[in-house]
Write an enzyme that holds these catalytic residues in place. Sequence first.
Site, PDB file in Angstrom:
ATOM      1  N   LYS A   4      16.255  21.827 -10.515  1.00  0.00           N
ATOM      2  CA  LYS A   4      15.589  20.585 -10.914  1.00  0.00           C
ATOM      3  C   LYS A   4      16.474  19.595 -11.669  1.00  0.00           C
ATOM      4  O   LYS A   4      17.279  19.975 -12.505  1.00  0.00           O
ATOM      5  CB  LYS A   4      14.406  20.928 -11.829  1.00  0.00           C
ATOM      6  CG  LYS A   4      13.222  21.453 -11.081  1.00  0.00           C
ATOM      7  CD  LYS A   4      12.382  20.323 -10.547  1.00  0.00           C
ATOM      8  CE  LYS A   4      11.126  20.884  -9.932  1.00  0.00           C
ATOM      9  NZ  LYS A   4       9.990  20.024 -10.124  1.00  0.00           N
ATOM     10  N   GLU A  46       9.732   8.587 -16.635  1.00  0.00           N
ATOM     11  CA  GLU A  46       8.375   9.098 -16.880  1.00  0.00           C
ATOM     12  C   GLU A  46       7.921   8.791 -18.305  1.00  0.00           C
ATOM     13  O   GLU A  46       6.769   8.430 -18.548  1.00  0.00           O
ATOM     14  CB  GLU A  46       8.324  10.604 -16.618  1.00  0.00           C
ATOM     15  CG  GLU A  46       8.413  10.933 -15.131  1.00  0.00           C
ATOM     16  CD  GLU A  46       8.547  12.432 -14.845  1.00  0.00           C
ATOM     17  OE1 GLU A  46       8.466  13.245 -15.785  1.00  0.00           O
ATOM     18  OE2 GLU A  46       8.741  12.776 -13.669  1.00  0.00           O
ATOM     19  N   SER A  65      14.994  21.772 -15.744  1.00  0.00           N
ATOM     20  CA  SER A  65      13.807  22.590 -15.970  1.00  0.00           C
ATOM     21  C   SER A  65      14.249  23.896 -16.601  1.00  0.00           C
ATOM     22  O   SER A  65      15.337  24.396 -16.324  1.00  0.00           O
ATOM     23  CB  SER A  65      13.122  22.850 -14.633  1.00  0.00           C
ATOM     24  OG  SER A  65      12.366  24.042 -14.695  1.00  0.00           O
ATOM     25  N   HIS A 103       0.834  -1.218   0.000  1.00  0.00           N
ATOM     26  CA  HIS A 103       0.000   0.000   0.000  1.00  0.00           C
ATOM     27  C   HIS A 103       0.864   1.262   0.000  1.00  0.00           C
ATOM     28  O   HIS A 103       0.449   2.294   0.497  1.00  0.00           O
ATOM     29  CB  HIS A 103      -0.941   0.037   1.210  1.00  0.00           C
ATOM     30  CG  HIS A 103      -1.664  -1.242   1.458  1.00  0.00           C
ATOM     31  ND1 HIS A 103      -2.863  -1.547   0.853  1.00  0.00           N
ATOM     32  CD2 HIS A 103      -1.340  -2.316   2.228  1.00  0.00           C
ATOM     33  CE1 HIS A 103      -3.256  -2.751   1.248  1.00  0.00           C
ATOM     34  NE2 HIS A 103      -2.347  -3.241   2.068  1.00  0.00           N
TER      35      HIS A 103
END
Length: 461
Positions: A283, A290, A277, A156
């Site tokens: 970043k 992804e 970024s 979970h």
Amino acid sequence: MAQLWGGRFTKETDKLVYDFNASISFDKRLIKQDIEGSIAHATMLAKQEIITTEEKDEIVKGLQEIYNEVTAGTLEITSEYEDVHSFVEANLIQKIQDTGKKLHTGRSRNDQVALDMRLYVRDQITKTDKALYELLQTILHTMEENLDTYMPGFTHLQKAQPITLAHHYGAYFEMFKRDRQRLGDIYERMNYCPLGAGALAGTTYPLDREYTAELLNFYGPTLNSIDSVSDRDYLIEFLSALSLVMMHLSRFSEEVIIWNSNEYSFVEIDDAYSTGSSIMPQKKNPDIAELVRGKTGRVYGALMSLLTTMKGIPLAYNKDMQEDKEMAFDAMDTAFNCITLFTGMLATMKFKKENMANSATKGFTNATDAADYLVNHGMPFRDAHSVIGRLVLECIDKEKAIEELSLTELQEICPMFEEDIYEAIALKTCVEKRLTIGAPGRAAMEKVIKIHREYLRRNEK
Ligand code: ARG
């Protein structure tokens, strides 16, 4: 507009119809397979004395020239032709005139395209399998290096019990190993040659289908000419296997993304495999993971598309089946690129082992082991579960871990606790005591790793 079938028509095809019908823009990638198949067909025709040896030699030479010119870039596959088959035949006829017109004897584009696609998929299965082999090597290498790298295991997405990085990666080893086995099964089932099925009913020429199959490295010819030109099961199976590969990659990607988050900070993705970024200078984003996760949808899409296309088609060939290519090609490219890039990312990713171990000691991951301690001292498990539940509540209240409580505090909850409780619930003990096959304990993992090494040694391709 160069068509093979103009004879019975009195009018030109409408331009829009021609474009709608044409497949050259995407089936040109079958040029190698188309020529290979034609060479085998011509060789068989000559062996059966349907054409002469001289004619066969001329045809083979012409076909090889076409292939060389196309790969050298001196001959372009243009939209002037309907499909790759027409392109090859038209160019052959241009080169060797009437002899070229004999190539299509005893053949239809239906069995021709069935063959081309099978040859293509067969190569793709091998190519994907090799990429998966490399991925497994990378995973196993990390496993061997991280038998004592502790981390929390989750259920979970909540910390559950401590495991090791080797153990966690071992789960993915199993998945990608099964993926390879699936590819192997598909190969075994699909490696039969449809050429010679003709349009659907075979031909009256004395073709030697066994011989053609042998020339093209198939196990043998397919056994029903209608099925030969109608079957796309193998392609659906391949897309299904690729969908599973993508599902596995996507789950792994999701974990890498979580591990890479500021909150977890378990891993450092190599600069070569991350991007920045345009506005936020701090970043470093896990774009590869992804994108792999994101591209999974395209591969599922190809599978759904072909399943749907095939579901209402009466036997035998129908033009719907031309739709088996574009999305399937895209899915094959996508899956291959994802496996390759993901492997590179994994191979260069660094682990922040201290953060991982720290995280494993927090969140009461040793609560089960504390209960097991009481069980070993004679308490029934259900009672032990309840005692430790109360203990955890107390710890939450005091903002402490179980092992941070003093023996007196522990004994207040249960007098069965002795000094050896600390050793029994130490992170190292929690992992190392788990020794059943498949569990994270070092000795258990070493056995499994040995099996994996042997598997990779025996199944290189
Ligand atoms: N481009 C066609 C396909 O991909 C080739 C087969 C054409 N056959 C036919 N009967 N029109 O399916």
